[in-house]
Design an enzyme around this catalytic site. Sequence first.
Site, PDB file in Angstrom:
ATOM      1  N   CYS A   1     -22.671  16.442   1.708  1.00  0.00           N
ATOM      2  CA  CYS A   1     -22.343  15.874   0.394  1.00  0.00           C
ATOM      3  C   CYS A   1     -21.375  14.743   0.658  1.00  0.00           C
ATOM      4  CB  CYS A   1     -21.707  16.929  -0.507  1.00  0.00           C
ATOM      5  SG  CYS A   1     -21.028  16.266  -2.056  1.00  0.00           S
TER       6      CYS A   1
ATOM      7  N   CYS B   1     -26.263  10.287  -2.696  1.00  0.00           N
ATOM      8  CA  CYS B   1     -25.926  11.607  -3.227  1.00  0.00           C
ATOM      9  C   CYS B   1     -26.954  12.576  -2.671  1.00  0.00           C
ATOM     10  CB  CYS B   1     -25.979  11.572  -4.754  1.00  0.00           C
ATOM     11  SG  CYS B   1     -25.755  13.172  -5.566  1.00  0.00           S
TER      12      CYS B   1
END
Length: 261
Positions: free
Chosen positions: A178, A75
């Site tokens: 992302c 992440c």
Amino acid sequence: MSKGFKIGFFDSGVGGLNVLYEAFLCLPKNTSFVYYADHDNVPYGNKSSGEIKNLLFHALRFLKLEGCDAIVIACNTASSVANKEFRASFGVPIIAMEPAIKLAIVNYPESRILITATQATIIGEKLKNLLDSLNAKNCDLMALPRLVNYAQAGDFRSAGGYLSTIGLYKYDVVVLGCTHFNYFKKEMKLANLGLDFVDGNFGTIRHLAHTIGVDLGKNKADIAELMKKTKFFISNLEITPSEIPLFEKCLARAKMSRSIK
């Protein structure tokens, strides 16, 4: 065959499945996995640094208690607030992702580059320092929060209209900062057929392999086998049968998206 490593993966949601899939393809066959998706708190992109640190600490502790030999923070938003002291406190190697901006600049020195990420990553000091250290030019930053919501819903079709409005025609390269964004390479290509993509998935797994001392290989892209080798958690609870289809759908999408360069 000797007992393999157990590798933990953390993400705010389903985006990190792209990185898990890369690990499955590249790491030794006797590797097992634990995947922690913090769906109770997704998205992370609109949270403060302090909130993200608290959530990340909880998830890392959970994965450590699950017996993971190493942990990947799959992440970019969570990685943007991690630091050496924080990672060192758990006693196992922790690999933190960051947007693959350096790779994009090296491979596309004369190209117009769009760096996409969550808002928390874009406004963070870590990304600013990275851009300054690279003397990054011809790079724009853009937050794409709606893609996180589409991915969490397993809705990969609705993003097309949204992506057609953000000016992708201006760019040659998109940095997928992302992990949720990797699912939408097909839709981005439809908005600009000439786009190339750069992400940190393989680089992260290569770093992991070097850190734990294993060789990279090449395994068959068998999603059913990956599901058997992985223990999945949604926040603190193991996934239920009704939740499995979303993970399988995202892994199938990750497999397709990986073939799009």
